[in-house]
Design a protein around this motif. Sequence first.
Motif, PDB file in Angstrom:
ATOM      1  N   LEU A  29       0.821  -1.208   0.000  1.00 29.79           N
ATOM      2  CA  LEU A  29       0.000   0.000   0.000  1.00 29.79           C
ATOM      3  C   LEU A  29       0.853   1.254   0.000  1.00 29.79           C
ATOM      4  N   ALA A  30       2.036   1.210   0.621  1.00 32.68           N
ATOM      5  CA  ALA A  30       2.942   2.346   0.543  1.00 32.68           C
ATOM      6  C   ALA A  30       3.350   2.609  -0.899  1.00 32.68           C
ATOM      7  N   VAL A  31       3.622   1.539  -1.639  1.00 35.83           N
ATOM      8  CA  VAL A  31       3.989   1.663  -3.051  1.00 35.83           C
ATOM      9  C   VAL A  31       2.802   2.146  -3.873  1.00 35.83           C
ATOM     10  N   ALA A  32       1.622   1.566  -3.638  1.00 39.91           N
ATOM     11  CA  ALA A  32       0.436   1.934  -4.416  1.00 39.91           C
ATOM     12  C   ALA A  32       0.035   3.389  -4.179  1.00 39.91           C
ATOM     13  N   ALA A  33       0.084   3.823  -2.915  1.00 41.63           N
ATOM     14  CA  ALA A  33      -0.305   5.196  -2.603  1.00 41.63           C
ATOM     15  C   ALA A  33       0.657   6.197  -3.234  1.00 41.63           C
ATOM     16  N   LYS A  34       1.961   5.905  -3.153  1.00 40.67           N
ATOM     17  CA  LYS A  34       2.929   6.840  -3.741  1.00 40.67           C
ATOM     18  C   LYS A  34       2.841   6.845  -5.262  1.00 40.67           C
ATOM     19  N   ALA A  35       2.576   5.695  -5.869  1.00 42.55           N
ATOM     20  CA  ALA A  35       2.384   5.658  -7.322  1.00 42.55           C
ATOM     21  C   ALA A  35       1.186   6.519  -7.716  1.00 42.55           C
ATOM     22  N   LYS A  36       0.141   6.501  -6.901  1.00 51.69           N
ATOM     23  CA  LYS A  36      -1.038   7.341  -7.144  1.00 51.69           C
ATOM     24  C   LYS A  36      -0.663   8.815  -7.068  1.00 51.69           C
ATOM     25  N   VAL A  37       0.105   9.211  -6.042  1.00 53.16           N
ATOM     26  CA  VAL A  37       0.543  10.598  -5.900  1.00 53.16           C
ATOM     27  C   VAL A  37       1.367  11.029  -7.102  1.00 53.16           C
ATOM     28  N   MET A  38       2.287  10.187  -7.523  1.00 52.96           N
ATOM     29  CA  MET A  38       3.139  10.507  -8.664  1.00 52.96           C
ATOM     30  C   MET A  38       2.322  10.687  -9.935  1.00 52.96           C
ATOM     31  N   ALA A  39       1.404   9.756 -10.165  1.00 54.33           N
ATOM     32  CA  ALA A  39       0.584   9.834 -11.376  1.00 54.33           C
ATOM     33  C   ALA A  39      -0.281  11.087 -11.369  1.00 54.33           C
ATOM     34  N   ASP A  40      -0.825  11.442 -10.208  1.00 58.91           N
ATOM     35  CA  ASP A  40      -1.662  12.637 -10.118  1.00 58.91           C
ATOM     36  C   ASP A  40      -0.862  13.914 -10.369  1.00 58.91           C
ATOM     37  N   LEU A  41       0.440  13.859 -10.132  1.00 57.04           N
ATOM     38  CA  LEU A  41       1.318  14.990 -10.420  1.00 57.04           C
ATOM     39  C   LEU A  41       1.779  14.989 -11.878  1.00 57.04           C
ATOM     40  N   GLY A  42       1.327  14.004 -12.642  1.00 55.20           N
ATOM     41  CA  GLY A  42       1.719  13.901 -14.037  1.00 55.20           C
ATOM     42  C   GLY A  42       3.071  13.272 -14.250  1.00 55.20           C
ATOM     43  N   LYS A  79       5.303   6.076  12.142  1.00 56.60           N
ATOM     44  CA  LYS A  79       6.109   5.506  11.058  1.00 56.60           C
ATOM     45  C   LYS A  79       5.130   4.862  10.080  1.00 56.60           C
ATOM     46  N   ASP A  80       4.410   5.722   9.390  1.00 57.39           N
ATOM     47  CA  ASP A  80       3.312   5.285   8.545  1.00 57.39           C
ATOM     48  C   ASP A  80       3.788   5.027   7.124  1.00 57.39           C
ATOM     49  N   LEU A  81       2.872   5.032   6.163  1.00 50.24           N
ATOM     50  CA  LEU A  81       3.221   4.612   4.803  1.00 50.24           C
ATOM     51  C   LEU A  81       4.148   5.582   4.082  1.00 50.24           C
ATOM     52  N   GLY A  82       4.247   6.813   4.568  1.00 50.87           N
ATOM     53  CA  GLY A  82       5.139   7.776   3.917  1.00 50.87           C
ATOM     54  C   GLY A  82       6.435   8.026   4.659  1.00 50.87           C
ATOM     55  N   PHE A  83       6.549   7.525   5.875  1.00 52.74           N
ATOM     56  CA  PHE A  83       7.736   7.766   6.704  1.00 52.74           C
ATOM     57  C   PHE A  83       8.976   7.149   6.066  1.00 52.74           C
ATOM     58  N   PRO A  84      10.109   7.871   6.025  1.00 51.39           N
ATOM     59  CA  PRO A  84      10.460   9.097   6.741  1.00 51.39           C
ATOM     60  C   PRO A  84      10.243  10.384   5.956  1.00 51.39           C
ATOM     61  N   TYR A  85       9.454  10.370   4.889  1.00 52.28           N
ATOM     62  CA  TYR A  85       9.139  11.586   4.133  1.00 52.28           C
ATOM     63  C   TYR A  85      10.408  12.310   3.707  1.00 52.28           C
ATOM     64  N   ARG A  86      11.314  11.565   3.131  1.00 50.70           N
ATOM     65  CA  ARG A  86      12.585  12.114   2.674  1.00 50.70           C
ATOM     66  C   ARG A  86      12.918  11.474   1.337  1.00 50.70           C
ATOM     67  N   GLY A  87      13.312  12.301   0.375  1.00 49.72           N
ATOM     68  CA  GLY A  87      13.609  11.781  -0.948  1.00 49.72           C
ATOM     69  C   GLY A  87      12.339  11.369  -1.672  1.00 49.72           C
ATOM     70  N   ALA A  88      12.490  10.916  -2.896  1.00 44.83           N
ATOM     71  CA  ALA A  88      11.334  10.495  -3.699  1.00 44.83           C
ATOM     72  C   ALA A  88      11.845   9.805  -4.955  1.00 44.83           C
ATOM     73  N   PRO A  89      10.979   9.031  -5.623  1.00 43.98           N
ATOM     74  CA  PRO A  89      11.396   8.394  -6.876  1.00 43.98           C
ATOM     75  C   PRO A  89      11.808   9.415  -7.939  1.00 43.98           C
ATOM     76  N   ALA A  99       4.504  15.786   0.154  1.00 39.03           N
ATOM     77  CA  ALA A  99       3.298  16.507   0.574  1.00 39.03           C
ATOM     78  C   ALA A  99       2.055  15.708   0.210  1.00 39.03           C
ATOM     79  N   GLY A 100       2.085  15.081  -0.954  1.00 38.69           N
ATOM     80  CA  GLY A 100       0.955  14.243  -1.353  1.00 38.69           C
ATOM     81  C   GLY A 100       0.795  13.030  -0.465  1.00 38.69           C
TER      82      GLY A 100
END
Length: 438
Positions: A29-42, A79-89, A99-100
């Motif tokens: 779900l951490a992967v799926a949620a971040k993929a959703k955020v990325m796609a929504d950002l284009g 320490k949830d699905l976005g932790f540590p909120y540092r860096g990004a793909p 932020a997403g």
Amino acid sequence: MIPNNPEPAGAGDRSAGTLVAIGAGPKSLAVAAKAKVMADLGLPAPRVVIIDQHAVGGNWLPLGGWTDGRHRLGTSPEKDLGFPYRGAPHRAQAAQINAGMLEFSWMAFLVAHQTYTEWIDRGRPNPHHHVWARYLDWVASKSGAELHIGTVERVRVADGGWTVAFRTSDGAVETVDGDGLLVTGPGSSDEPLLDDPRVLSVADFWNAVSRREIPASSRAAVIGGGETAASALDELVRHEVMSISVISPAPTIYTRGESYFENSVFSDPTGWPSLPAAERRDVIRRTDRGVFSVSVQENLLADDRIHHLRGRVTGARRTGEAVSLTLGNPGCSAVDHSFDLVVDATGGRPLWFLDLFDAETVDELELALGSRPDVSSLENSIGHDLAVTGLSQALYLPNLAGFAQGPGFPNLSCLGELSNRVLRSAVDRASSRQAVSR
């Protein structure tokens, strides 16, 4: 057959192929949620298809066989699905992506359910397992995760990717194709040490708890020194048991290190691969494997029924009305101990997923490793992207990435960094495929 097609128009940029994830737990779900955020950002992001036998967060619910859902999470929920909120793909958009991901945070979940203030005022307690499952289900719903409920029966390499076949509740067999495969979860919890009614697997134990059928016992044993054993022990002390022996190879029952220094190693794996192998093993042994959480240790301190027996169980047999366990220690003669109730809480088999691979897939894996797949060879093969090095088809194994890449990847300690590495790999591999095809 579920086709490997992009999502409908308006769903964002899903031009990085398809990633199939086995297990609808926090890693997937951490992967799926971040993929959703990325796609929504284009931004390029893979389509993520999740397959689970039970439900979202099933292993945190009674139906998964690993808990009754009433015990508390051993890790802070912050320490949830976005932790540590540092860096990004996509590093240039890291601030926007993180932020997403805050929209899928533990705090956002509490705010959405109007329980944030109460949680703060109660001292920010770790949630019960069933509440953590509710959080995961909320993320799955909010992110629109593509979920299929079914039992995975076969996994095979195909056309440079993967084909995963699973059986649904109505008996139908469906397949999904993907460019990458993410394997999560501990596998089955219903394999006891001995086929005997006095020896309970993890699933047997929690089923008996839910039915209130834990038998009274004069001498019980819990095999294992990790969090699975800790939860079972925390429950067993509430029942009519005269004495409980905790059996593990360690000299004592260790408490998980929770200082800044231990936690920082889990949250930030930077520099971990440069540590000598012996030091990495020592950190994992002292802080993760074979340790109880601080909260469980505090609950058990005053209970004089609990004792520790050092040793590795090398044999088990029924002797009259008791179960005899043979314990071995290096340099010592084996010793037998008798119990009238045994809970085998050693945890799942690390390589359970190999049972799903067909012969050709196992052969491909063996060629990549240079030897038959075992825990050691796979642990040493995990690259920075948490995938098996040398295998052309991306096989992400975060549960085996602790030794090579950092102790936080197999657990809940750095889910945001886990998703960064997997998604960056998926995007880069898709770019390489597109460049070759031009």
